[in-house]
Design a protein around this motif. Structure first.
Motif, PDB file in Angstrom:
ATOM      1  N   TYR A  83     -43.284 -26.515-109.036  1.00  0.00           N
ATOM      2  CA  TYR A  83     -42.696 -27.758-108.537  1.00  0.00           C
ATOM      3  C   TYR A  83     -41.669 -28.315-109.530  1.00  0.00           C
ATOM      4  CZ  TYR A  83     -46.241 -27.802-104.869  1.00  0.00           C
ATOM      5  OH  TYR A  83     -47.016 -27.485-103.791  1.00  0.00           O
ATOM      6  N   ARG A  84     -41.881 -28.051-110.818  1.00  0.00           N
ATOM      7  CA  ARG A  84     -40.861 -28.434-111.790  1.00  0.00           C
ATOM      8  C   ARG A  84     -39.560 -27.677-111.519  1.00  0.00           C
ATOM      9  NH1 ARG A  84     -43.477 -27.341-117.346  1.00  0.00           N
ATOM     10  NH2 ARG A  84     -45.494 -27.188-116.294  1.00  0.00           N
ATOM     11  N   LEU A  85     -39.697 -26.418-111.150  1.00  0.00           N
ATOM     12  CA  LEU A  85     -38.511 -25.615-110.856  1.00  0.00           C
ATOM     13  C   LEU A  85     -37.829 -26.102-109.576  1.00  0.00           C
ATOM     14  CD1 LEU A  85     -36.941 -23.207-111.968  1.00  0.00           C
ATOM     15  CD2 LEU A  85     -38.303 -21.719-110.494  1.00  0.00           C
ATOM     16  N   SER A  86     -38.621 -26.388-108.549  1.00  0.00           N
ATOM     17  CA  SER A  86     -38.018 -26.870-107.300  1.00  0.00           C
ATOM     18  C   SER A  86     -37.501 -28.292-107.433  1.00  0.00           C
ATOM     19  CB  SER A  86     -39.034 -26.793-106.150  1.00  0.00           C
ATOM     20  OG  SER A  86     -40.145 -27.637-106.384  1.00  0.00           O
ATOM     21  N   ALA A  87     -37.999 -29.040-108.446  1.00  0.00           N
ATOM     22  CA  ALA A  87     -37.483 -30.391-108.688  1.00  0.00           C
ATOM     23  C   ALA A  87     -36.023 -30.365-109.134  1.00  0.00           C
ATOM     24  CB  ALA A  87     -38.327 -31.099-109.750  1.00  0.00           C
ATOM     25  N   LEU A 164     -44.155 -36.475-101.799  1.00  0.00           N
ATOM     26  CA  LEU A 164     -43.789 -35.925-100.506  1.00  0.00           C
ATOM     27  C   LEU A 164     -43.095 -34.577-100.652  1.00  0.00           C
ATOM     28  CD1 LEU A 164     -43.955 -36.912 -97.528  1.00  0.00           C
ATOM     29  CD2 LEU A 164     -41.600 -37.694 -97.781  1.00  0.00           C
ATOM     30  N   LEU A 165     -42.457 -34.364-101.816  1.00  0.00           N
ATOM     31  CA  LEU A 165     -41.686 -33.148-102.053  1.00  0.00           C
ATOM     32  C   LEU A 165     -42.465 -32.104-102.847  1.00  0.00           C
ATOM     33  CD1 LEU A 165     -38.256 -34.789-102.955  1.00  0.00           C
ATOM     34  CD2 LEU A 165     -39.083 -34.061-100.719  1.00  0.00           C
ATOM     35  N   GLN A 166     -43.705 -32.419-103.213  1.00  0.00           N
ATOM     36  CA  GLN A 166     -44.519 -31.452-103.954  1.00  0.00           C
ATOM     37  C   GLN A 166     -45.200 -30.519-102.958  1.00  0.00           C
ATOM     38  OE1 GLN A 166     -46.964 -33.118-107.096  1.00  0.00           O
ATOM     39  NE2 GLN A 166     -45.539 -34.827-107.389  1.00  0.00           N
ATOM     40  N   ASP A 167     -44.387 -29.631-102.444  1.00  0.00           N
ATOM     41  CA  ASP A 167     -44.839 -28.753-101.374  1.00  0.00           C
ATOM     42  C   ASP A 167     -43.949 -27.522-101.349  1.00  0.00           C
ATOM     43  OD1 ASP A 167     -46.526 -28.653 -98.712  1.00  0.00           O
ATOM     44  OD2 ASP A 167     -44.483 -28.113 -98.145  1.00  0.00           O
ATOM     45  N   LEU A 170     -40.312 -27.773-100.024  1.00  0.00           N
ATOM     46  CA  LEU A 170     -39.171 -28.127-100.874  1.00  0.00           C
ATOM     47  C   LEU A 170     -38.619 -26.895-101.582  1.00  0.00           C
ATOM     48  CD1 LEU A 170     -37.381 -30.385-102.164  1.00  0.00           C
ATOM     49  CD2 LEU A 170     -38.990 -30.360-104.063  1.00  0.00           C
ATOM     50  N   ILE A 171     -39.482 -25.949-101.903  1.00  0.00           N
ATOM     51  CA  ILE A 171     -39.031 -24.735-102.579  1.00  0.00           C
ATOM     52  C   ILE A 171     -38.117 -23.917-101.664  1.00  0.00           C
ATOM     53  CG2 ILE A 171     -39.788 -22.598-103.687  1.00  0.00           C
ATOM     54  CD1 ILE A 171     -42.396 -24.020-104.408  1.00  0.00           C
ATOM     55  N   LEU A 172     -38.434 -23.880-100.365  1.00  0.00           N
ATOM     56  CA  LEU A 172     -37.729 -23.005 -99.433  1.00  0.00           C
ATOM     57  C   LEU A 172     -36.671 -23.718 -98.602  1.00  0.00           C
ATOM     58  CD1 LEU A 172     -40.815 -21.025 -98.088  1.00  0.00           C
ATOM     59  CD2 LEU A 172     -39.246 -20.325 -99.895  1.00  0.00           C
ATOM     60  N   HIS A 173     -36.989 -24.918 -98.119  1.00  0.00           N
ATOM     61  CA  HIS A 173     -36.147 -25.575 -97.115  1.00  0.00           C
ATOM     62  C   HIS A 173     -34.755 -25.958 -97.624  1.00  0.00           C
ATOM     63  CE1 HIS A 173     -34.739 -28.357 -94.103  1.00  0.00           C
ATOM     64  NE2 HIS A 173     -34.977 -29.412 -94.863  1.00  0.00           N
ATOM     65  N   PRO A 174     -34.599 -26.716 -98.732  1.00  0.00           N
ATOM     66  CA  PRO A 174     -33.243 -27.110 -99.138  1.00  0.00           C
ATOM     67  C   PRO A 174     -32.308 -25.940 -99.473  1.00  0.00           C
ATOM     68  CG  PRO A 174     -34.875 -28.517-100.186  1.00  0.00           C
ATOM     69  CD  PRO A 174     -35.627 -27.390 -99.558  1.00  0.00           C
ATOM     70  N   LEU A 225     -37.521 -24.396 -90.889  1.00  0.00           N
ATOM     71  CA  LEU A 225     -38.416 -24.681 -92.015  1.00  0.00           C
ATOM     72  C   LEU A 225     -38.605 -26.180 -92.204  1.00  0.00           C
ATOM     73  CD1 LEU A 225     -37.276 -22.078 -94.706  1.00  0.00           C
ATOM     74  CD2 LEU A 225     -39.528 -22.212 -93.633  1.00  0.00           C
ATOM     75  N   GLY A 226     -37.518 -26.948 -92.040  1.00  0.00           N
ATOM     76  CA  GLY A 226     -37.621 -28.400 -92.155  1.00  0.00           C
ATOM     77  C   GLY A 226     -38.504 -28.996 -91.079  1.00  0.00           C
ATOM     78  N   SER A 227     -38.379 -28.472 -89.867  1.00  0.00           N
ATOM     79  CA  SER A 227     -39.226 -28.927 -88.762  1.00  0.00           C
ATOM     80  C   SER A 227     -40.692 -28.604 -89.029  1.00  0.00           C
ATOM     81  CB  SER A 227     -38.760 -28.264 -87.463  1.00  0.00           C
ATOM     82  OG  SER A 227     -39.681 -28.454 -86.427  1.00  0.00           O
ATOM     83  N   TRP A 228     -40.953 -27.399 -89.530  1.00  0.00           N
ATOM     84  CA  TRP A 228     -42.320 -26.982 -89.864  1.00  0.00           C
ATOM     85  C   TRP A 228     -42.882 -27.842 -90.990  1.00  0.00           C
ATOM     86  CZ3 TRP A 228     -43.431 -23.831 -94.450  1.00  0.00           C
ATOM     87  CH2 TRP A 228     -44.761 -23.416 -94.522  1.00  0.00           C
ATOM     88  N   TRP A 229     -42.052 -28.133 -92.000  1.00  0.00           N
ATOM     89  CA  TRP A 229     -42.489 -28.973 -93.114  1.00  0.00           C
ATOM     90  C   TRP A 229     -42.838 -30.381 -92.630  1.00  0.00           C
ATOM     91  CZ3 TRP A 229     -39.831 -33.315 -95.095  1.00  0.00           C
ATOM     92  CH2 TRP A 229     -40.359 -33.841 -96.282  1.00  0.00           C
TER      93      TRP A 229
END
Length: 650
Positions: A83-87, A164-167, A170-174, A225-229
Motif C-alpha cells: 500500500y505504501r507503493l500504491s500510495a 478507502l484506498l487501502q485496497d 487502488l493498486i490496479l485501477h488507477p 475494475l473501478g466498478s468492481w472496487w
C-alpha cells in the motif's frame, strides 16, 4: 538528496520534452534528416529520466521518508509495503507523475514499434506527444511537485493513506485507467500529425487503429475494475452511481468506442475521415476534461483528488489550448480531408454511422448531465442535481436502437445490401432471441417487468445475431468447424466484443430489476430469510490487522435447509485516522452474489446489517472483460504487423 535528484530528473525530462516538440518539426521544415530522426532518441531519453523520477519517489515511500511532504501526507510506517507503493499514485501529486510517466511510456512504444513507418510521419506524431508531455511536466513542476520537502520541521510519522484506498483496487485501477486516458493521446497525435501533413488515407487509419484499440482496452478494463472496487469496497452494494468523476472516465470511453468503429470504416472503405479525426480529438480532449474535473476542486466526490483553484486554472488553460489548437488546425486543413467511396442507405457503413450517432448522443447526455449542475452553480443560479433517474431513463431510450442496430450491422454487407437477403437471417435471429429470452426469464426472474423483458431481449438479440452471423460466415465456403478456423482476428474480435456488450446488458438488466436489499437489526444468534436463503448471525470476532482493528460478523448461509457457505463481514477502525470502514462479505456465483455489510453496533448490543441478493451482477464485469479480450485479439491481427503495413504502403 534523493528527493532533489528525483526533482532534477523531472526537470531534465521536461527539457527533453521541449526538444522533442521543437527540434523534429524544425528538421521537417529545414529538411535536416538528423533533426527528424532525433525524435525517437529524445523520446526514449525522456522516458528514462521520468522513469528514474518515479522510481525514486517509490523508493522514498518504501523507506518512509517523511521529510517529503507528499509522503508525510499520504503514508505511514504501519502501512503495508504494497500500500505504501500504491500510495505513490494515491493522491494528486503522485498520480500526475504516474500520468506523465505513462504518457512517456506510450510515446516510447510508438517510437520503438514504428521503426518501419515513414520517418517524417512518426516525427510529427512524437512532436505532438512531446507537446502534451511538456504541458503535464510544467503542471507537475509548477503546481503539483511530489518532491517538496517539509524541512526543517517534519513529522515523526505520516498521516496515513486514506483507508478507502487501502485496497488492491487502488493498486490496479488507477494505472489501468490512466493507461486508457493517456493512450488516447496517441490517436490524437496521429490525427494531428495527419492534419499537419495533409494526408488522411486508409494507411493513416491502419497505423492509428491498433494504438487506439490498445487505449480503449485499458480504459474498458480500468472502468470495470473501478466498478468492481466500488461494489465490494464502499459497502453500498452498488456498482455504478453516475458520480461526476465516474462520468469523467465514461465520456472518453464512449468517444473511444465510436472512434474504433469509425477507424474501421476509414480503413476498409476510405470514408468517415472527418468524423474519425474529430472523434480522435474528442476522445483525448475528454480525457483532459476528466482530469480537469477531478483535480480542479469544483467537484465534491469520493474520487476527487485536489481542491487547489490554481491547478484547475492551469488544466483549464491547457485544455483550451489543446482543443482550440486542434480544432483550428482541423478547420485550416478541412479541405484536404476528403472521403472516397460511396455506399447506399442499406449498408454496413450506414449501420456503423447510425450507431456512432447514437454513441455521440449518449456522450452528450453524460456531458450535459455532468457539467450542467456545475455551470448552473458557477453562474449564480443556485445548485441543481442531475442524478441516477435522469441518466437511467435517457440511456434506456438510447440503448434500445443501439442494441437493435448492433445486432443487424454485422449481417449487412459493405456498400449495399438487398433487404430480401436480410429477411431470413433476421427472422432466424429473432426467433432464437424470443425463445432464449422467455426461457431465461422463466428460469431466473422472480416476477415479470417490462424493463427486464426489454433488457434481456436486447442482450439475447445481440448474442443471437452475432452467433448467426458467425455461422453464416463460417459455412459460406467450408464446413462449420473449418470455416470458424478460417476467420480472421478482426472478425473474431468484433463477434466477441459484441457478445461482451450483450452479456453486460443482461447483467445490468437483471441486477437493476431483481436485486433485493434488506436493512435489518440482528443480534448474535438471530436469523433472517429471503430468496430461499437463511442468514444466521453466528458470532462477532475481534481481529487485529497491521494498521487497524476490526469486529467481524460471522454468518452461516443455508438454502432450503442445506449449508451453502460461511461469510465474514468486518467493521474496521484504522488506528491512525480513526476512520471506520466496512469490509463487505461476498459469496460470488455465476448467477448471483450474496452480500453482507456490517453497520454500527446499536445500544442494546445488536448490529445494523445490510444484506443484498444480487442476481447476475458478475456478468456486468465479465462483459467488459470479454470486450477487452476482443480488443487484444484485434491488435494481434496480421494486418497490423509492421512489415505488412510497409509492404501494403509500398
Amino acid at each position: 538528496m534523493l528527493a532533489e535528484i528525483g526533482q532534477f530528473t523531472l526537470v531534465i525530462a521536461c527539457m527533453l520534452a521541449l526538444l522533442q516538440t521543437v527540434y523534429p518539426l524544425y528538421g521537417i521544415y529545414a529538411r535536416e534528416q538528423r533533426a527528424i530522426e532525433s525524435a525517437k532518441v529524445l523520446t526514449i531519453l525522456q522516458f528514462f529520466f521520468v522513469s528514474l523520477s518515479l522510481i525514486i519517489l517509490s523508493y522514498l515511500f518504501l523507506v518512509n521518508d517523511f521529510t517529503v511532504g507528499y509522503i508525510a501526507t499520504n503514508s505511514n510506517s504501519a502501512l503495508p509495503w504494497y500500500y505504501r507503493l500504491s500510495a505513490v499514485w494515491g493522491a494528486h501529486e503522485g498520480s500526475l507523475l504516474l500520468w506523465v510517466f505513462l504518457l512517456s511510456l506510450w510515446s516510447t512504444a510508438v517510437a520503438i514499434l514504428s521503426k518501419r513507418l515513414p520517418v517524417e510521419s512518426i516525427a510529427r506524431v512524437l512532436a505532438v506527444l512531446g507537446l502534451l508531455s511538456l504541458g503535464f511536466y510544467l503542471f507537475v513542476l509548477l503546481t503539483s511537485n511530489p518532491f517538496l520537502r517539509t524541512l526543517p520541521y517534519f513529522p515523526v510519522d505520516g498521516r496515513d493513506l486514506n483507508p478507502l484506498l487501502q485496497d488492491i483496487g487502488l493498486i490496479l485501477h488507477p494505472p489501468m485507467l490512466y493507461m486508457g486516458y493517456v493512450g488516447f493521446s496517441v490517436a490524437f497525435a496521429f490525427a494531428i500529425a495527419a492534419l499537419m501533413e495533409g494526408r488522411l488515407d486508409s494507411a493513416w487509419a491502419k497505423w492509428s487503429r491498433p494504438w487506439t484499440m490498445a487505449a480503449w482496452v485499458f480504459l474498458t478494463v480500468g472502468i470495470a475494475l473501478g466498478s468492481w472496487w466500488a461494489y465490494y469496497e464502499l459497502g453500498w452494494g452498488g456498482w455504478w452511481f453516475w458520480d461526476p468523476v465516474e462520468n469523467a472516465s465514461f465520456m472518453p470511453w464512449i468517444a473511444g468506442t465510436a472512434l474504433i468503429h469509425s477507424l474501421a470504416v476509414s480503413e476498409k472503405r476510405g470514408v468517415f475521415k472527418s468524423w474519425t479525426v474529430l472523434l480522435a480529438i474528442s476522445a483525448f480532449s475528454l480525457s483532459l476534461l476528466g482530469t480537469f474535473l477531478v483535480r480542479s476542486g469544483i467537484l465534491v466526490s469520493v474520487h476527487a483528488f485536489a481542491s487547489d483553484p490554481a491547478r484547475g486554472l492551469f488544466i483549464l488553460a491547457f485544455l483550451i489550448l489543446v482543443i482550440g489548437g486542434s480544432l483550428l488546425l482541423y478547420a485550416v486543413q478541412a479541405s484536404k480531408v476528403k472521403s472516397r467511396g460511396r455506399f447506399q442507405l442499406l449498408s454496413r457503413e450506414t449501420m456503423l454511422l447510425t450507431n456512432n450517432i447514437l454513441l455521440i448522443a449518449a456522450l452528450i447526455v453524460v456531458l450535459l448531465g455532468t457539467l450542467l449542475p456545475l455551470v448552473h452553480k458557477e453562474i449564480g443560479l443556485g445548485s441543481i442535481s442531475i442524478g441516477e433517474p435522469f441518466f437511467n431513463s435517457m440511456f434506456t431510450i438510447l440503448v434500445v436502437p443501439f442494441a437493435l442496430f448492433l445486432g443487424v450491422a454485422p449481417l449487412v454487407r459493405w456498400k449495399r445490401q438487398s433487404i430480401n437477403e436480410l429477411f431470413k437471417p433476421l427472422l432466424h435471429s429473432l426467433l432464437i432471441t424470443v425463445v432464449l429470452t422467455l426461457v431465461f426469464l422463466y428460469s431466473f426472474a422472480s416476477h415479470f417487468t417490462w424493463l427486464a423483458l426489454m433488457g434481456v431481449f436486447l442482450g439475447f438479440w445481440v448474442l443471437s445475431a452475432t452467433c448467426y452471423e458467425l455461422y453464416l460466415r463460417a459455412t459460406h465456403r467450408f464446413s462449420l468447424f473449418k470455416g470458424l478456423t478460417k476467420l480472421g482476428n478482426s472478425h473474431w474480435a468484433m463477434s466477441i466484443g459484441h457478445a461482451g456488450f450483450a452479456v453486460m446488458i443482461i447483467g445490468i438488466t437483471m441486477t437493476q430489476n431483481y436485486d433485493i436489499e434488506r436493512d435489518v437489526k440482528l443480534a448474535v444468534g438471530d436469523s433472517i430469510a429471503f430468496e430461499h436463503y437463511d442468514f444466521h448471525f453466528d458470532s462477532i470476532q475481534n481481529m487485529d490487522g497491521q494498521n487497524y482493528t476490526s469486529n467481524a460478523g460471522v454468518f452461516t448461509i443455508k438454502k432450503d435447509g442445506k449449508y451453502v457457505t460461511t461469510m465474514k463481514s468486518e467493521k474496521r477502525i484504522y488506528t491512525v485516522q480513526r476512520m471506520p470502514m466496512t469490509e463487505a462479505a461476498i459469496d460470488a456465483g455465476f448467477t448471483r452474489d450474496l452480500y453482507i455489510a456490517m453497520g454500527e453496533v446499536l445500544p442494546d448490543g445488536a448490529w445494523a446489517v445490510r444484506i443484498y441478493y444480487k442476481p447476475f451482477i458478475r456478468w456486468i464485469w465479465f462483459g467488459p472483460l470479454m470486450m477487452g479480450f476482443a480488443g487484444i485479439i484485434m491488435m494481434m491481427d496480421r494486418r497490423y504487423r509492421v512489415k505488412k503495413l510497409v509492404k501494403e504502403e509500398a
